[in-house]
Design a protein around this motif. Structure first.
Motif, mmCIF file in Angstrom:
data_model
loop_
_atom_site.group_PDB
_atom_site.id
_atom_site.type_symbol
_atom_site.label_atom_id
_atom_site.label_comp_id
_atom_site.label_asym_id
_atom_site.label_seq_id
_atom_site.Cartn_x
_atom_site.Cartn_y
_atom_site.Cartn_z
ATOM 1 N N LYS A 1 3.074 6.710 8.287
ATOM 2 C CA LYS A 1 2.763 7.941 7.561
ATOM 3 C C LYS A 1 3.376 7.819 6.173
ATOM 4 N N VAL A 2 2.584 8.168 5.161
ATOM 5 C CA VAL A 2 3.036 8.130 3.765
ATOM 6 C C VAL A 2 2.680 9.475 3.154
ATOM 7 N N LYS B 1 -8.878 -11.799 1.995
ATOM 8 C CA LYS B 1 -9.695 -12.321 3.104
ATOM 9 C C LYS B 1 -10.386 -11.172 3.835
ATOM 10 N N ASP B 2 -10.138 -11.039 5.161
ATOM 11 C CA ASP B 2 -10.800 -9.991 5.935
ATOM 12 C C ASP B 2 -9.906 -8.769 6.159
ATOM 13 N N LEU B 3 -8.839 -8.662 5.390
ATOM 14 C CA LEU B 3 -7.922 -7.522 5.513
ATOM 15 C C LEU B 3 -8.320 -6.402 4.566
ATOM 16 N N TYR B 4 -7.967 -5.181 4.939
ATOM 17 C CA TYR B 4 -8.161 -4.041 4.053
ATOM 18 C C TYR B 4 -7.177 -2.950 4.453
ATOM 19 N N VAL B 5 -6.902 -2.063 3.528
ATOM 20 C CA VAL B 5 -6.043 -0.912 3.776
ATOM 21 C C VAL B 5 -6.945 0.283 4.059
ATOM 22 N N TRP B 6 -6.607 1.072 5.053
ATOM 23 C CA TRP B 6 -7.299 2.327 5.318
ATOM 24 C C TRP B 6 -6.282 3.452 5.328
ATOM 25 N N CYS B 7 -6.723 4.660 5.026
ATOM 26 C CA CYS B 7 -5.851 5.840 5.082
ATOM 27 C C CYS B 7 -6.638 7.025 5.629
ATOM 28 N N ASP C 1 1.216 12.791 2.803
ATOM 29 C CA ASP C 1 0.191 13.509 3.574
ATOM 30 C C ASP C 1 -0.882 12.570 4.139
ATOM 31 N N GLN C 2 -0.610 11.277 4.162
ATOM 32 C CA GLN C 2 -1.566 10.283 4.647
ATOM 33 C C GLN C 2 -0.976 9.447 5.780
ATOM 34 N N VAL C 3 -1.850 8.955 6.630
ATOM 35 C CA VAL C 3 -1.515 7.912 7.590
ATOM 36 C C VAL C 3 -2.300 6.695 7.119
ATOM 37 N N CYS C 4 -1.603 5.588 6.853
ATOM 38 C CA CYS C 4 -2.259 4.391 6.329
ATOM 39 C C CYS C 4 -1.970 3.201 7.228
ATOM 40 N N GLY C 5 -2.901 2.246 7.227
ATOM 41 C CA GLY C 5 -2.719 1.076 8.065
ATOM 42 C C GLY C 5 -3.468 -0.138 7.567
ATOM 43 N N VAL C 6 -3.140 -1.271 8.194
ATOM 44 C CA VAL C 6 -3.789 -2.555 7.941
ATOM 45 C C VAL C 6 -3.922 -3.228 9.307
ATOM 46 N N GLY C 7 -5.133 -3.723 9.632
ATOM 47 C CA GLY C 7 -5.351 -4.357 10.911
ATOM 48 C C GLY C 7 -5.833 -5.784 10.766
ATOM 49 N N TYR C 8 -5.656 -6.561 11.833
ATOM 50 C CA TYR C 8 -6.127 -7.941 11.824
ATOM 51 C C TYR C 8 -6.568 -8.349 13.216
ATOM 52 N N TYR C 9 -7.507 -9.279 13.273
ATOM 53 C CA TYR C 9 -8.002 -9.802 14.543
ATOM 54 C C TYR C 9 -7.067 -10.896 15.033
ATOM 55 N N MET C 10 -6.797 -10.887 16.329
ATOM 56 C CA MET C 10 -5.872 -11.845 16.911
ATOM 57 C C MET C 10 -6.492 -13.240 16.994
ATOM 58 N N GLU C 11 -7.816 -13.340 17.057
ATOM 59 C CA GLU C 11 -8.491 -14.642 17.148
ATOM 60 C C GLU C 11 -9.154 -14.955 15.834
ATOM 61 N N ALA D 1 0.829 -1.213 0.000
ATOM 62 C CA ALA D 1 0.000 0.000 0.000
ATOM 63 C C ALA D 1 0.861 1.260 0.000
ATOM 64 N N ILE D 2 1.929 1.254 0.771
ATOM 65 C CA ILE D 2 2.845 2.407 0.818
ATOM 66 C C ILE D 2 3.392 2.688 -0.574
ATOM 67 N N ALA D 3 3.855 1.640 -1.253
ATOM 68 C CA ALA D 3 4.390 1.804 -2.613
ATOM 69 C C ALA D 3 3.326 2.351 -3.556
#
Length: 148
Positions: free
Chosen positions: A135-136, A62-68, A138-148, A37-39
């Motif tokens: 931070k990329v 799957k259940d992952l997504y990128v947000w910014c 002018d954006q802050v971007c991330g990817v999250g996942y559930y531990m269970e 996503a950064i690239a």
């Protein structure tokens, strides 16, 4: 999650190796998706946002997504359910101000992580979730996942 307790025998070493390989693989998938996503954002932000929103190009495995979110005001620019909301105002289900923490700690060239409690889509039950972010431009971007 309990792997074993003192009243139980420890699992065989092969089970532990497989368990840790799974955990490292889970985290590796998220950081790899964030690196991709950064690239994409650096190459063409508008096109990257389209890909993140649609999931094309492998951006919704799957259940992952990128947000910014805008680094300046925290408004989510790409998110499946919270686009347009201010990241700083979003708190975990146990009250943790993870959105504020992300906005304060995001730094260019560094991937950080935060853990909080959040319900899975379509559920009210909160689960432990970890988000990797950076931070990329002018954006802050991330990817999250559930531990269970």
């Amino acid at each position: 999650m309990t792997i074993w307790t003192s009243s139980k025998r420890a699992p065989p070493p092969k089970v532990l190796v497989a368990f840790w390989a799974h955990i490292e693989g889970v985290a590796g998938n998220k950081t790899a998706l964030l690196a991709k996503a950064i690239a994409a954002v650096k190459e063409d932000k508008a096109k990257a946002f389209e890909l993140f929103a649609s999931g094309d190009g492998g951006f919704k495995p799957k259940d992952l997504y990128v947000w910014c979110a805008n680094a300046s005001d925290g408004i989510l620019t790409v998110h499946p359910t919270n686009k347009g909301k201010e990241l700083r105002d979003i708190k975990g289900k146990h009250g943790a101000p993870f959105g504020e923490a992300i906005m304060q700690n995001a730094a260019e060239g560094t991937i950080k992580e935060t853990t909080y409690w959040w319900p899975r889509p379509g559920s009210d039950e909160a689960f432990e979730k970890t988000t990797y972010y950076t931070k990329v431009g002018d954006q802050v971007c991330g990817v999250g996942y559930y531990m269970e």
